[in-house]
Design an enzyme around this catalytic site. Structure first.
Site, mmCIF file in Angstrom:
data_model
loop_
_atom_site.group_PDB
_atom_site.id
_atom_site.type_symbol
_atom_site.label_atom_id
_atom_site.label_comp_id
_atom_site.label_asym_id
_atom_site.label_seq_id
_atom_site.Cartn_x
_atom_site.Cartn_y
_atom_site.Cartn_z
ATOM 1 N N ASN A 32 18.611 156.942 97.681
ATOM 2 C CA ASN A 32 18.455 155.579 98.233
ATOM 3 C C ASN A 32 16.976 155.202 98.387
ATOM 4 O OD1 ASN A 32 17.639 157.055 100.431
ATOM 5 N ND2 ASN A 32 19.033 156.111 101.894
ATOM 6 N N THR A 90 23.305 161.037 107.192
ATOM 7 C CA THR A 90 23.016 161.529 105.838
ATOM 8 C C THR A 90 23.478 162.974 105.700
ATOM 9 O OG1 THR A 90 21.188 160.018 105.487
ATOM 10 C CG2 THR A 90 21.143 162.054 104.207
ATOM 11 N N LYS A 103 35.653 168.608 95.726
ATOM 12 C CA LYS A 103 37.090 168.948 95.837
ATOM 13 C C LYS A 103 37.879 168.244 94.728
ATOM 14 C CE LYS A 103 40.618 167.561 98.959
ATOM 15 N NZ LYS A 103 40.811 166.745 100.169
ATOM 16 N N TYR A 143 18.052 166.221 112.845
ATOM 17 C CA TYR A 143 17.883 166.987 111.600
ATOM 18 C C TYR A 143 18.553 168.353 111.732
ATOM 19 C CZ TYR A 143 15.368 169.056 107.614
ATOM 20 O OH TYR A 143 15.037 169.672 106.427
HETATM 21 P P1 NAD Z 1 11.971 164.289 100.571
HETATM 22 O O1 NAD Z 1 11.960 163.410 101.782
HETATM 23 O O2 NAD Z 1 10.821 164.228 99.640
HETATM 24 O O3 NAD Z 1 13.282 164.037 99.704
HETATM 25 C C1 NAD Z 1 14.502 163.622 100.252
HETATM 26 C C2 NAD Z 1 15.132 162.625 99.295
HETATM 27 O O4 NAD Z 1 16.412 162.222 99.812
HETATM 28 C C3 NAD Z 1 14.310 161.343 99.147
HETATM 29 O O5 NAD Z 1 14.191 161.012 97.783
HETATM 30 C C4 NAD Z 1 15.110 160.304 99.922
HETATM 31 O O6 NAD Z 1 14.903 158.996 99.458
HETATM 32 C C5 NAD Z 1 16.517 160.812 99.716
HETATM 33 N N1 NAD Z 1 17.476 160.357 100.747
HETATM 34 C C6 NAD Z 1 17.322 160.384 102.088
HETATM 35 N N2 NAD Z 1 18.437 159.906 102.683
HETATM 36 C C7 NAD Z 1 19.302 159.595 101.682
HETATM 37 C C8 NAD Z 1 20.614 159.060 101.654
HETATM 38 N N3 NAD Z 1 21.278 158.754 102.779
HETATM 39 N N4 NAD Z 1 21.189 158.858 100.449
HETATM 40 C C9 NAD Z 1 20.545 159.149 99.307
HETATM 41 N N5 NAD Z 1 19.299 159.657 99.261
HETATM 42 C C10 NAD Z 1 18.699 159.868 100.456
HETATM 43 O O7 NAD Z 1 12.176 165.765 101.116
HETATM 44 P P2 NAD Z 1 12.128 167.175 100.360
HETATM 45 O O8 NAD Z 1 11.037 167.955 100.937
HETATM 46 O O9 NAD Z 1 12.199 166.984 98.892
HETATM 47 O O10 NAD Z 1 13.503 167.814 100.862
HETATM 48 C C11 NAD Z 1 14.662 167.803 100.057
HETATM 49 C C12 NAD Z 1 15.785 168.553 100.742
HETATM 50 O O11 NAD Z 1 15.380 169.902 101.010
HETATM 51 C C13 NAD Z 1 16.213 167.950 102.079
HETATM 52 O O12 NAD Z 1 17.617 168.029 102.195
HETATM 53 C C14 NAD Z 1 15.551 168.831 103.092
HETATM 54 O O13 NAD Z 1 16.257 168.857 104.308
HETATM 55 C C15 NAD Z 1 15.562 170.186 102.379
HETATM 56 N N6 NAD Z 1 14.479 171.052 102.891
HETATM 57 C C16 NAD Z 1 13.177 170.820 102.541
HETATM 58 C C17 NAD Z 1 12.176 171.629 103.046
HETATM 59 C C18 NAD Z 1 10.741 171.445 102.679
HETATM 60 O O14 NAD Z 1 9.876 172.165 103.199
HETATM 61 N N7 NAD Z 1 10.387 170.551 101.785
HETATM 62 C C19 NAD Z 1 12.501 172.667 103.936
HETATM 63 C C20 NAD Z 1 13.836 172.834 104.293
HETATM 64 C C21 NAD Z 1 14.825 172.040 103.756
HETATM 65 N N1 UDP Z 2 34.829 161.198 98.095
HETATM 66 C C1 UDP Z 2 33.810 160.786 97.262
HETATM 67 N N2 UDP Z 2 33.950 161.003 95.906
HETATM 68 C C2 UDP Z 2 35.037 161.597 95.376
HETATM 69 C C3 UDP Z 2 36.061 162.022 96.244
HETATM 70 C C4 UDP Z 2 35.925 161.813 97.598
HETATM 71 O O1 UDP Z 2 32.792 160.247 97.711
HETATM 72 O O2 UDP Z 2 35.069 161.742 94.157
HETATM 73 C C5 UDP Z 2 34.682 160.981 99.534
HETATM 74 C C6 UDP Z 2 35.881 160.217 100.105
HETATM 75 O O3 UDP Z 2 35.524 158.870 100.222
HETATM 76 C C7 UDP Z 2 36.100 160.862 101.441
HETATM 77 C C8 UDP Z 2 35.257 162.107 101.455
HETATM 78 O O4 UDP Z 2 34.683 162.229 100.169
HETATM 79 O O5 UDP Z 2 35.642 160.019 102.476
HETATM 80 C C9 UDP Z 2 36.028 163.365 101.765
HETATM 81 O O6 UDP Z 2 37.037 163.516 100.786
HETATM 82 P P1 UDP Z 2 38.354 164.332 101.119
HETATM 83 O O7 UDP Z 2 39.221 164.307 99.900
HETATM 84 O O8 UDP Z 2 38.034 165.639 101.682
HETATM 85 O O9 UDP Z 2 38.950 163.529 102.347
HETATM 86 P P2 UDP Z 2 40.010 162.363 102.429
HETATM 87 O O10 UDP Z 2 39.752 161.415 101.299
HETATM 88 O O11 UDP Z 2 41.325 163.029 102.342
HETATM 89 O O12 UDP Z 2 39.703 161.770 103.766
#
Ligand code: NAD
Ligand code: UDP
Ligand code: UDP
Length: 312
Positions: A32, A90, A103, A143
């Site tokens: 996003n 998230t 699944k 987090y």
């Molecule tokens: P980052 O912030 O650069 O990347 C995170 C990405 O996720 C971004 O591109 C952001 O736009 C996207 N994002 C955030 N919320 C979103 C959502 N709801 N839907 C779709 N995209 C979304 O961080 P990073 O350092 O690249 O970390 C990546 C992953 O690794 C994360 O899950 C983080 O928790 C994990 N992690 C990173 C570190 C580190 O030191 N870099 C350590 C531990 C865990």
């Molecule tokens: N889901 C998705 N993509 C898929 C299948 C499921 O994003 O291809 C999402 C779906 O919207 C649901 C969640 O994953 O909210 C969990 O799916 P699951 O089958 O476990 O739960 P259910 O649909 O039975 O609530």
């Protein structure tokens, strides 16, 4: 294979996309662009095996894939605390959707968990069987607890629905591709040193972290995804060489040839005092060990920021 990388436009995610394309996979990034940027994946946009989707993983996603790397989530404390409710969504809703997708499609799914699940640890170095010491209601909790709940969901989908899961607990990772405004320690210190600004040490600088170069980390992540189905993890991935933050500041000043001053700022609430991965499990089960020494990795990262700052 058709591989989905959530957070594919982020720091680690974009490196992972590049590696998966080099390995011959078709890669779909779902991001996003909250902290990631299209600039991070600019070089991939013309590649016919790469597709970038603007999508928030708190909403369902219906695509046909063989493997899912779930990396979407802001990782810098500054960014994950900006909208904490969205951070938890998230991790939690995002995990549910990715597990639902796995699944339905039968895809194998890997979760990017974190050393933050150990909180401010009493066990040092941290082993995977340590349950951690996390404040459930503090500013970092969105987090930490979000990632902990995501791990719970992964293991419950595995036990209840036989989803093939992999969980890696990533420790502090750095390297080229980090954003100058990322807010994490390595990018802050390098940018400050290169601009001749004060280096902001939080607390007395005696707290420790262990820094892994992104190339090593991505290698460990891919090894985990490719490991036998019976090995779910969680497995620690990080570089076990531990540094005090004040020593890191001195090292960066030296490598940048900078005369910036160190200034002390308050330690953020719940900032862990020490952190170092025990990577015995990753060594044994994945034959993985990090290779890039901090000084070499920092040179590489400093070059990246020098180029970036020159063009700004
Ligand atoms: P980052 O912030 O650069 O990347 C995170 C990405 O996720 C971004 O591109 C952001 O736009 C996207 N994002 C955030 N919320 C979103 C959502 N709801 N839907 C779709 N995209 C979304 O961080 P990073 O350092 O690249 O970390 C990546 C992953 O690794 C994360 O899950 C983080 O928790 C994990 N992690 C990173 C570190 C580190 O030191 N870099 C350590 C531990 C865990
Ligand atoms: N889901 C998705 N993509 C898929 C299948 C499921 O994003 O291809 C999402 C779906 O919207 C649901 C969640 O994953 O909210 C969990 O799916 P699951 O089958 O476990 O739960 P259910 O649909 O039975 O609530
Ligand atoms: N830190 C610091 N100055 C900064 C940014 C961070 O001293 O400008 C410290 C921070 O307090 C923490 C360590 O560096 O002790 C690592 O911080 P970061 O935000 O990179 O990651 P995390 O705390 O999540 O490990």
């Amino acid at each position: 294979m058709r591989v989905l990388v959530t957070g594919g436009a982020g720091f680690i995610g974009s490196h992972l996309c590049r590696r998966l394309l080099a390995d011959g996979h078709e890669v779909l990034s779902a991001d996003n662009y909250f902290t990631g940027s299209r600039r991070n994946i600019h070089d991939l946009l013309g590649n016919p095996d790469f597709e970038a989707l603007r999508h928030d993983i708190t909403f369902p996603l219906y695509v046909e894939v063989d493997r899912i790397y779930n990396f979407a989530c802001p990782a810098s404390p500054v960014h994950y605390q900006y909208d904490p409710v969205q951070t938890t969504k998230t991790s939690v809703h995002g995990a549910i959707n990715m597990l639902g997708l796995a699944k339905r499609t039968g895809a194998r799914v890997l979760q990017a968990s974190t050393s933050e699940v150990y909180g401010d640890p009493e066990v040092h170095p941290q082993t995977e069987d340590y349950w951690g010491r996390v404040n459930p209601i503090g500013p970092r909790s969105c987090y930490d607890e979000g990632k902990r709940c995501a791990e719970t969901l992964f293991f419950d989908y595995h036990r209840q629905h036989r989803v093939e899961i992999k969980v890696v607990r990533i420790f502090n990772t750095y390297g080229p591709g980090m954003q100058p405004n990322d807010g994490r320690v390595i990018s802050n210190f390098i940018v400050q040193a290169l601009r001749g600004e004060d280096i902001t040490l939080y607390g007395d600088g005696a707290q420790t972290r262990s820094f892994c170069h992104v190339s090593d980390l991505v290698d460990g992540v891919v090894r985990m995804m490719d490991s036998p189905a019976g090995f779910t993890g969680p497995v620690n991935l990080g570089n076990p060489t531990e540094y005090r933050i004040d020593a890191l500041a001195e090292l960066i000043l030296r490598l940048c040839g900078s005369r910036s001053r160190l200034v002390f700022r308050p330690l953020p609430e719940d900032d862990p005092c020490q952190r170092q991965p025990d990577i015995t499990l990753a060594r044994e089960r994945l034959a993985w060990t990090p290779r890039v020494a901090l000084e070499d990795g920092l040179r590489d990262t400093i070059d990246h920021f020098r180029r970036l700052l020159e063009t700004q």
